[in-house]
Write an enzyme that holds these catalytic residues in place. Structure first.
Site, PDB file in Angstrom:
ATOM      1  N   CYS A 176       0.092   4.537  -6.332  1.00  0.00           N
ATOM      2  CA  CYS A 176      -1.066   4.025  -5.595  1.00  0.00           C
ATOM      3  C   CYS A 176      -1.406   2.661  -6.190  1.00  0.00           C
ATOM      4  CB  CYS A 176      -2.253   4.981  -5.763  1.00  0.00           C
ATOM      5  SG  CYS A 176      -3.796   4.317  -5.107  1.00  0.00           S
ATOM      6  N   CYS A 199       0.877  -1.175   0.000  1.00  0.00           N
ATOM      7  CA  CYS A 199       0.000   0.000   0.000  1.00  0.00           C
ATOM      8  C   CYS A 199       0.910   1.219   0.000  1.00  0.00           C
ATOM      9  CB  CYS A 199      -0.855  -0.023   1.261  1.00  0.00           C
ATOM     10  SG  CYS A 199      -1.809   1.479   1.543  1.00  0.00           S
TER      11      CYS A 199
HETATM   12  N1  DGL Z   1      -3.807   1.256  -1.078  1.00  0.00           N
HETATM   13  C1  DGL Z   1      -3.844   2.703  -1.172  1.00  0.00           C
HETATM   14  C2  DGL Z   1      -2.521   3.194  -1.761  1.00  0.00           C
HETATM   15  O1  DGL Z   1      -1.839   2.470  -2.457  1.00  0.00           O
HETATM   16  C3  DGL Z   1      -4.997   3.193  -2.014  1.00  0.00           C
HETATM   17  C4  DGL Z   1      -6.359   2.979  -1.383  1.00  0.00           C
HETATM   18  C5  DGL Z   1      -6.543   3.750  -0.089  1.00  0.00           C
HETATM   19  O2  DGL Z   1      -6.605   4.995  -0.096  1.00  0.00           O
HETATM   20  O3  DGL Z   1      -6.621   3.087   0.945  1.00  0.00           O
HETATM   21  O4  DGL Z   1      -2.157   4.308  -1.516  1.00  0.00           O
END
Ligand code: DGL
Length: 278
Positions: free
Chosen positions: A187, A76
């Site tokens: 992201c 993430c």
């Molecule tokens: N997993 C998050 C990221 O890669 C995107 C989704 C979220 O905001 O939780 O930043």
């Protein structure tokens, strides 16, 4: 105590976007078992404060460690940007985020040393990609922008939709004046709309996705620490989520590029406080 090479690799994301990283891991390390945790009940992380994301990440890692994983991939970008540095000081288990591999891939991809970075609000506000890129290559010039609407559009499955295209234009048209030759998809969700992003920024801009480079980093760590699985059969994946949202399986399978057999809902509080919950 040394981990067992046959133990699983733990992969965490705030939702299902981290399955793009799992997909790369499965291509590169097909014999590894994977335990995936998607904190879907608390998604999005990208609009939350660093303190909250740190608290969530601590709980998620505690859950994965209970599954006896040998290493953990924080797939993430938001958690990698705002919370992982603190946890690297605390944790003994090998931890890999997606930020440094992504920055490394971008530094290699750019010829003009002009790079765009897009991500959630929390990732962009943290300045973590800038710091990582400047450490690798101080001469790099960076244009960055938070694109918070991309996550719900991807979750909704609107990957090729005109609304997603218009949204991408609104966010990314201003990058044209900056003249970047590489754009970091900072992201987990953005690789799913890479076709639209590329249509907006033009095919001269290389889109950098950290999933591929992260899987390479995981392989290096496993080999260096003698933790690569010696199984000769293909590994499987167990998916845990803190909630099973509508469309979860459909969108998840698109991320993963294959059917998902086992998806279990987990109550993190019950597991961490009482030792039950799955
Ligand atoms: N997993 C998050 C990221 O890669 C995107 C989704 C979220 O905001 O939780 O930043």
């Amino acid at each position: 105590m040394k981990s067992n090479p046959r133990a699983a690799i733990g992969v965490f994301d705030s939702g299902i976007g981290g399955l793009t990283v799992v997909h790369e891991l499965m291509m590169r390390l097909p014999n590894e078992e994977i335990v995936y945790l998607g904190d879907t009940a608390r998604l999005p992380y990208g609009t939350k404060s660093p303190e909250t994301v740190l608290r969530f990440l601590r709980e998620n890692l505690a859950f994965l460690k209970r599954k006896n994983v040998k290493m953990i991939v924080v797939a993430c970008n938001t958690a990698s940007s705002v919370a992982l540095p603190k946890l690297l000081e605390e944790e003994k288990i090998p931890l890999v985020g997606v930020l440094l591999p992504g920055a490394r891939a971008a530094a290699q991809a750019t010829r003009t040393k002009r790079v765009g970075v897009i991500g959630t609000t929390a990732t962009i506000r943290s300045g973590a990609y800038e710091d990582a890129l400047w450490k690798l290559e101080p001469a790099i010039k960076i244009w960055s922008r938070a694109c918070p609407l991309f996550v719900p559009l991807v979750e909704e499955g609107w990957h090729g939709d005109e609304i997603t295209y218009m949204t991408a234009k609104r966010y990314l048209d201003p990058m044209a004046d900056f003249d970047a030759d590489a754009l970091v998809l900072g992201c987990t969700h953005y690789p799913l709309i890479r076709t639209i992003i590329s249509r907006v920024v033009g095919d001269k801009v290389k889109l950098v996705d950290s999933a591929h480079e992260t899987a390479a980093e995981v392989q290096r760590i496993l080999e260096k620490s003698g933790l690569r699985s010696d199984h000769d059969r293909p590994g499987g994946i167990t998916v845990y989520v803190t909630d099973i949202p509508y469309l979860f399986k459909e969108v998840g399978e698109r991320f993963l590029g294959r059917p998902m057999e086992r998806v279990e809902r987990v109550d993190l509080e019950a597991v961490l406080v009482n030792g039950s919950g799955t």
